[in-house]
Design an enzyme around this catalytic site. Structure first.
Site, PDB file in Angstrom:
ATOM      1  N   SER A  61       8.098  -0.595  -6.490  1.00 39.26           N
ATOM      2  CA  SER A  61       7.713   0.042  -7.747  1.00 39.26           C
ATOM      3  C   SER A  61       7.113   1.400  -7.404  1.00 39.26           C
ATOM      4  O   SER A  61       6.968   1.757  -6.241  1.00 39.26           O
ATOM      5  CB  SER A  61       6.703  -0.819  -8.501  1.00 39.26           C
ATOM      6  OG  SER A  61       5.475  -0.865  -7.791  1.00 39.26           O
ATOM      7  N   ASP A  62       6.725   2.152  -8.426  1.00 41.63           N
ATOM      8  CA  ASP A  62       6.108   3.445  -8.173  1.00 41.63           C
ATOM      9  C   ASP A  62       4.788   3.314  -7.427  1.00 41.63           C
ATOM     10  O   ASP A  62       4.429   4.174  -6.619  1.00 41.63           O
ATOM     11  CB  ASP A  62       5.875   4.177  -9.501  1.00 41.63           C
ATOM     12  CG  ASP A  62       7.185   4.619 -10.146  1.00 41.63           C
ATOM     13  OD1 ASP A  62       8.196   4.727  -9.412  1.00 41.63           O
ATOM     14  OD2 ASP A  62       7.200   4.836 -11.368  1.00 41.63           O
ATOM     15  N   CYS A  63       4.072   2.224  -7.691  1.00 41.41           N
ATOM     16  CA  CYS A  63       2.794   2.002  -6.999  1.00 41.41           C
ATOM     17  C   CYS A  63       2.994   1.432  -5.594  1.00 41.41           C
ATOM     18  O   CYS A  63       2.221   1.726  -4.680  1.00 41.41           O
ATOM     19  CB  CYS A  63       1.919   1.052  -7.806  1.00 41.41           C
ATOM     20  SG  CYS A  63       1.370   1.691  -9.389  1.00 41.41           S
ATOM     21  N   TYR A  64       4.014   0.598  -5.458  1.00 47.21           N
ATOM     22  CA  TYR A  64       4.249  -0.108  -4.203  1.00 47.21           C
ATOM     23  C   TYR A  64       5.716   0.075  -3.795  1.00 47.21           C
ATOM     24  O   TYR A  64       6.559  -0.808  -4.029  1.00 47.21           O
ATOM     25  CB  TYR A  64       3.928  -1.595  -4.363  1.00 47.21           C
ATOM     26  CG  TYR A  64       2.519  -1.864  -4.811  1.00 47.21           C
ATOM     27  CD1 TYR A  64       1.469  -1.796  -3.909  1.00 47.21           C
ATOM     28  CD2 TYR A  64       2.234  -2.177  -6.141  1.00 47.21           C
ATOM     29  CE1 TYR A  64       0.163  -2.043  -4.302  1.00 47.21           C
ATOM     30  CE2 TYR A  64       0.936  -2.422  -6.553  1.00 47.21           C
ATOM     31  CZ  TYR A  64      -0.104  -2.348  -5.624  1.00 47.21           C
ATOM     32  OH  TYR A  64      -1.396  -2.589  -6.026  1.00 47.21           O
TER      33      TYR A  64
END
Length: 391
Positions: A129-132
């Site tokens: 994801s964008d965070c991970y």
């Protein structure tokens, strides 16, 4: 009457009189309950036995780039990863991942290895994801390269249990170990009159927040355990005639000793964890000593036939722990060999080590912040209309 604060003051001054549970029972026989209540400040109890409803929470720390772990294995054993990006929980009875060769090692062995300072192989798959953004991770860890590592056990310290036998015509492989056909043996798991909860049968001395000996380190009681069943039928001395109270416990695994936390395996059943737990009982009044003075002759457990594959199995009645520890019991006129799953010698060692901690002033007692409920019933999971298959 004494208070925990008064006892702790004596502990801090290294003046507390501490007895192991066996020493307490012997002392009562030599003197009286009243005299012992005046002289003794703390009683130490202990057990070392399989506790399958155990596991460890681990925080791995974030990688660069970060990963949101959704599938994870430690030494090939699956760990649960559904409650934080790099938080995982490994259960003591978890087996190696599907597709690997059958193994006699499982989650309990991984926990033991980490406590012992050994290196463990980590394999993880993440959801990018964008965070991970990271999608996978493969590395090695040990207790010094991870953040939190603590045991959080949903069900430990059964207050009594059952005795397993096999009235059938073939060997059975159970969580009590192998049971031989035609009543060839009987296996019990509780250490009897030295076991912690037998000596505080109504849980009047312990509760949420009680400090305990856990795996060679300091732990705490956090809640009632799963399958907590305190309304079990009881003898006049208040001890239950079968499985009753249980406790949930927690403790820092980084400070534990692998001597007291050992992975184990039951043939054709699966892995588990042998765990040493000790509970100190403050001698607040004479009733504490009266309850703790029970002997193996005063407590019983039911003999259960595992040959009947149902939740409620037929029993062959009750026998005392004195009979069990003699090595032989009588079942319908037949002499049957007995053996404990709990290590009686290591159970004694737990009580002795906890006694040393208290006498040296390194372990004080805690006031519970709330009692353990004593009104819980046991709710079975009945699936109506289902058919039983024993393939």
């Amino acid at each position: 009457m004494k208070t925990i604060a008064e006892i702790n003051h004596k502990i801090n001054q290294q003046q507390a009189i501490v007895c192991t549970i066996e020493e307490l029972k012997a002392r009562v026989k030599e003197t009286s309950i009243s005299q012992v209540a005046q002289e003794v400040d703390v009683i130490t109890t202990g057990t070392f036995e399989p506790m399958e409803s155990s596991g460890a929470i681990i925080n791995l720390g974030h990688t660069d780039p970060p990963i949101n772990i959704r599938t994870c294995w430690l030494n090939g054993v699956p760990a649960y990863s559904g409650f934080g990006a790099v938080d995982i929980y490994i259960g003591a009875t978890q087996m190696v991942k599907e597709g690997d060769e059958p193994s006699d090692r499982g989650g309990g062995h991984v926990i033991e290895d980490l406590i012992a300072g050994k290196t463990v192989h980590l394999q993880a798959v993440g959801t990018p994801s964008d965070c991970y953004p990271r999608s996978s991770l493969e590395t090695s860890i040990n207790k010094d390269t991870i953040n939190q590592f603590y045991l959080f056990n949903p069900r430990n310290l059964y207050q009594n249990f059952i005795i397993g036998v096999n009235g059938g015509d073939r060997p059975l492989f159970t969580y009590l170990g192998p049971l031989q056909p035609f009543l060839g043996n009987a296996v019990y798991s509780n250490s009897g009159a030295i076991s912690p909860l037998f000596n505080d049968p109504d849980l009047q001395l312990i509760g949420i927040g009680t400090r305990i000996f856990l795996g060679g380190g300091i732990g705490y009681i956090t809640w009632e355990g799963t399958q907590h069943f305190p309304i079990q039928k009881r003898l006049p001395n208040r001890t239950p005639i079968g499985p009753a109270a249980t406790l949930a416990v927690i403790g820092d695994a980084k400070k534990m000793n692998p001597y007291w936390v050992r992975g184990c395996y039951f043939k054709q059943h699966g892995p588990s964890l042998m765990l040493g737990i000790g509970i100190p009982l403050p001698v607040l009044n004479e009733e504490v000593v009266l309850r703790a003075a029970i002997a193996d002759e005063d407590i019983v457990a039911p003999v259960v036939d595992f040959a009947i594959p149902r939740r409620v199995r037929p029993t062959f009645g009750l026998v005392t722990y004195a009979q069990l520890k003699s090595g032989r019991i009588q079942i319908e006129g037949k002499t049957v060999r007995t053996a404990p799953l709990a290590s009686i010698s290591r159970s004694r060692q737990v009580a002795e080590e906890l006694k040393e901690w208290i006498e040296s002033g390194n372990f004080t007692l805690t006031e519970p912040v709330a009692p353990i409920p004593m009104d819980r019933s046991f709710i079975p999971q009945d699936i109506w209309g289902s058919q039983i298959r024993l393939d």
